[in-house]
Design a protein around this motif. Structure first.
Motif, PDB file in Angstrom:
ATOM      1  N   GLY A 221       0.982  -1.275  -0.036  1.00  0.00           N
ATOM      2  CA  GLY A 221       0.067  -0.163   0.209  1.00  0.00           C
ATOM      3  C   GLY A 221       0.825   1.387  -0.075  1.00  0.00           C
ATOM      4  O   GLY A 221       0.075   2.357   0.244  1.00  0.00           O
ATOM      5  N   TRP A 222       2.131   1.396   0.017  1.00  0.00           N
ATOM      6  CA  TRP A 222       3.044   2.302  -0.070  1.00  0.00           C
ATOM      7  C   TRP A 222       3.013   2.661  -1.465  1.00  0.00           C
ATOM      8  O   TRP A 222       3.078   2.290  -2.473  1.00  0.00           O
ATOM      9  N   THR A 223       2.985   4.225  -1.650  1.00  0.00           N
ATOM     10  CA  THR A 223       3.077   4.849  -3.060  1.00  0.00           C
ATOM     11  C   THR A 223       4.253   5.556  -3.153  1.00  0.00           C
ATOM     12  O   THR A 223       4.530   6.508  -2.503  1.00  0.00           O
ATOM     13  N   PRO A 224       4.917   5.278  -4.562  1.00  0.00           N
ATOM     14  CA  PRO A 224       6.177   6.362  -4.605  1.00  0.00           C
ATOM     15  C   PRO A 224       5.574   7.867  -5.098  1.00  0.00           C
ATOM     16  O   PRO A 224       4.609   7.693  -5.482  1.00  0.00           O
ATOM     17  N   PHE A 234       8.283   7.919  -0.209  1.00  0.00           N
ATOM     18  CA  PHE A 234       7.129   7.195  -0.440  1.00  0.00           C
ATOM     19  C   PHE A 234       5.988   7.772   0.482  1.00  0.00           C
ATOM     20  O   PHE A 234       6.425   8.299   1.761  1.00  0.00           O
ATOM     21  N   ARG A 235       4.725   7.527  -0.063  1.00  0.00           N
ATOM     22  CA  ARG A 235       3.522   8.051   0.849  1.00  0.00           C
ATOM     23  C   ARG A 235       2.886   6.640   1.655  1.00  0.00           C
ATOM     24  O   ARG A 235       2.779   5.606   0.924  1.00  0.00           O
ATOM     25  N   ARG A 236       2.583   6.605   3.020  1.00  0.00           N
ATOM     26  CA  ARG A 236       2.170   5.497   3.600  1.00  0.00           C
ATOM     27  C   ARG A 236       0.814   5.121   2.947  1.00  0.00           C
ATOM     28  O   ARG A 236       0.190   5.905   2.413  1.00  0.00           O
ATOM     29  N   SER A 245       5.860  10.175   3.540  1.00  0.00           N
ATOM     30  CA  SER A 245       6.163   9.563   4.799  1.00  0.00           C
ATOM     31  C   SER A 245       7.199   8.958   5.189  1.00  0.00           C
ATOM     32  O   SER A 245       7.567   8.760   6.317  1.00  0.00           O
ATOM     33  N   ALA A 246       7.961   8.359   4.077  1.00  0.00           N
ATOM     34  CA  ALA A 246       9.322   7.864   4.406  1.00  0.00           C
ATOM     35  C   ALA A 246       9.968   8.108   3.036  1.00  0.00           C
ATOM     36  O   ALA A 246       9.603   8.295   1.888  1.00  0.00           O
TER      37      ALA A 246
END
Length: 660
Positions: A221-224, A234-236, A245-246
């Protein structure tokens, strides 16, 4: 300078949880203040507090104040100008800006979504020390504000806070994160639990060198978002917008957010860490075995040995291998365990610990348990104790499934919790009619572990004890708690056991002596909470002893179907059946002068418990002596006791002390 009542009333009218404060200590001046994370003060309380001279005022952040949050710029506001340049002007104009006495800044706003706790957004090294430069004050936090001396409003006012969308809040955070000077460092590896003697090359080490976690993150479910200067952002999961988020750089996955379970905020993770947490719920042994099957690492070849000549000498029950020594030097101990276990219920319980909740029969223990489970499931406070959000399993061996299905929604609706969140995080196993013992959990650990529970509640404990075991057997009870400790470690969760008191009067016992059965129950648990009946009807006093937190004070709870609610008006010393002091007042020390001094402190009506706390603080005395002083003041008719309807709860009254 003292704070005027009018400004506090304005903040309260703006639906802000406002308290008097002590400027020097930067803390509330009302003693235990966490109750006002759950409810707003009343008009009566505001007038009573601010009728006395206070040199500061503070606001409580979080849900109670309409999801109030601030960005706190420390170190004389060093990064504030740079941060301001990074956000759109129209967004900046929506903020309340306040300068602090040290030259720092507060940027305040309300959020459309519920917010998390305090976060460190930017850090840097100053004079050889790592300092926080930008952080938030969110749920569980508070801050001193205007018109406290030295706090100056630069833009707008707290009575006109604007609500930001989640994307707008993310823009503020992204700008702050971009100013973070703290190097991410290397990801910490898990403990060496895969025996190096079994491998020529460990699977985890090989995966760290060759494994690609990008597809793994996307699968979960993480989005580049973007690539910038070697950093992949990446977005959570379940997060929309343009924020991130990371980051991933040099095979280190660094997480900033606190809302990306199972990852923790401001921590770095190796590829093997990421794979193990996402695919195997933190089980590094299982992760290593699976990676070996996928071609990572290489097992060491072991020559076969013919054991047939020795088989006749082997008994049917082979002895256990010798225990490994756990003796460590203090230096090694501090190195291996630099931090306490993660907190689940602040002030009461940590991951890996066990907590008892002891109450008389038919006092609503099951309702209390449901309330606790819902608080953890939503990350909400439980009687003022903040809870970290996580999945909860109630193993209920007393209620039928139909009863649980009827009761639990009543508690959720009464607390106004989002039903969808609780439905996702709260699980129930009704065992009535097919009971299983605590020992039976051993064979089910793999099944339970798949769910990732952070809290497992066993209600009731006596029904989960193995057949034939006596609750008065200290050795056997200690064995059960040892077994629960091992389960908690393997599942990475905490346990709560619900149990009943013994027969007879509990009022004159110490906290650890309350509870049916062996005394080892209270000694083996990490937290021992008890409920004892109050002299007032439908009321109890909750007291506790804890192992890994500072001592806690007793609180009063009042029953208002379907909830137990914290009631600050209850005298926690007034236990039903408590032995009263038999010495007549004439034989006690004359405290007339102290009673007159105490009466002089009272300018306007004040809740009784607040006035006792004021006497304690101003006259530097104990709680019991403060109560004696108040009793003397009432006998001398210097003050009087009365009741007033509580506007927050029309079904109960506030006990007030007023000057004569």
């Amino acid at each position: 300078m003292s704070i005027e009542t009018g400004i506090a009333e304005e903040y309260l009218a703006a639906k802000l949880s406002v308290l008097p404060a002590v400027r020097e200590k930067k803390c509330p001046a009302v003693g235990k203040w966490k109750v006002w994370q759950e409810r707003l003060p009343t008009d009566v309380e505001i007038r009573a507090w601010f009728a006395n001279r206070h040199d500061a005022i503070c606001l409580i952040c979080g849900k109670i104040s309409g999801n109030l949050e601030i960005l706190d710029f420390d170190n004389h506001g060093e990064l504030f100008p740079k941060w301001k340049e990074l956000i759109p002007q129209e967004l900046y104009e929506k903020l309340v800006i306040e300068q602090t006495p040290s030259g720092g800044f507060h940027a305040a706003y309300r959020c459309s979504d519920e917010i998390c706790g305090n976060l460190k957004l930017a850090q840097g090294e100053r004079d050889g020390k790592l300092v926080t430069l930008i952080e938030t004050r969110g749920n569980g936090g508070l801050f001193l504000c205007y018109p406290t001396e030295g706090y100056t409003l630069k833009q707008a006012a707290f009575t006109s806070l604007q609500i930001l969308s989640s994307d707008e809040r993310k823009q503020l955070f992204d700008a702050a994160y971009s100013l973070n000077e703290k190097t991410q460092g290397e990801a910490k590896e898990p403990p060496d639990i895969t025996d190096s003697d079994l491998f020529e090359e460990r699977p985890g080490d090989d995966f760290n060198e060759r494994g690609d976690i990008r597809d793994l993150l996307i699968c979960h479910g993480w989005t580049p978002v973007r690539v910038d200067d070697g950093n992949e952002y990446f977005r959570r999961p379940n997060k929309s917008g343009t924020g991130w988020s990371a980051s991933l750089k040099d095979r280190v996955f660094y997480v900033f957010t606190s809302n990306a379970y199972p990852f923790e905020p401001n921590k770095a993770y190796s590829p093997f860490n990421v794979y193990t947490l996402l695919e195997h719920n933190g089980d590094y042994t299982a992760a290593a075995n699976t990676l070996l099957q996928y071609g990572y690492g290489k097992a060491r070849e072991t020559p076969l040995v013919n054991l047939s000549p020795f088989l006749s000498q082997v008994c049917s029950a082979a002895p256990l291998p010798p225990l490994q020594s756990s003796i460590r030097s203090l230096d090694k101990l501090m190195t291996e365990f630099p931090e306490m276990k993660p907190v689940l219920i602040h002030g009461l319980l940590r991951i890996g610990e066990t907590m008892n909740i002891i109450a008389p029969p038919k006092t609503g223990k099951s309702w209390l348990v449901t309330d606790l489970a819902a608080a953890v499931a939503t990350g909400s406070p439980w009687f003022g104790y903040p809870c970290e959000q996580g999945k909860v399993l109630i193993i209920d061996n007393e209620l039928h499934p139909e009863t649980s299905a009827n009761r639990i929604p009543k508690v959720i609706n009464a607390r106004n919790y989002p039903m969808s969140i609780v439905q996702r995080n709260l699980f129930v196993e009704n065992q009535r009619g097919f009971l299983r013992s605590i020992y039976d959990l051993k064979s089910r650990l793999a099944e339970i572990k798949e769910h990732g529970f952070k809290l497992i509640i066993i209600d009731a404990f006596y029904r989960a004890m193995p057949a034939g075991m006596e609750e008065n057997d200290n050795a056997k009870m200690a064995e059960i708690y040892n077994r629960l400790d091992s389960y908690a470690a393997e599942l990475n969760c905490a346990f709560v056991l619900i149990h009943h008191t013994s027969k007879g009067n509990q009022a004159n016992k110490s906290v650890t002596d309350v509870g049916a059965g062996a005394g080892s129950q209270s000694r083996a648990a990490d937290a021992h909470i008890i409920l004892r009946r109050h002299t007032e009807e439908d009321a109890v006093v909750m007291d506790a002893v804890v192992r890994s937190f500072p001592p806690v004070m007793p609180i009063g709870l009042r029953w208002n179907y379907p909830l137990w609610n914290y009631d600050m008006s209850l005298d926690t010393d007034a236990l039903d059946g408590k032995l009263e002091e038999v010495l007549p007042r004439a034989e006690k020390k004359d405290i007339t002068d102290e009673a007159e001094e105490a009466a002089a402190l009272l300018a306007t009506p004040m809740p009784k418990t607040e006035f006792i706390a004021l006497i304690q603080t101003k006259m530097d005395t104990s709680r019991n002596h403060a109560r004696d002083i108040l009793d003397c003041a009432k006998v001398l008719e210097l003050v009087r006791e009365s009741y007033e309807n509580d506007p927050q709860n029309p079904k109960r009254n506030l006990k007030l002390i007023s000057p004569n």
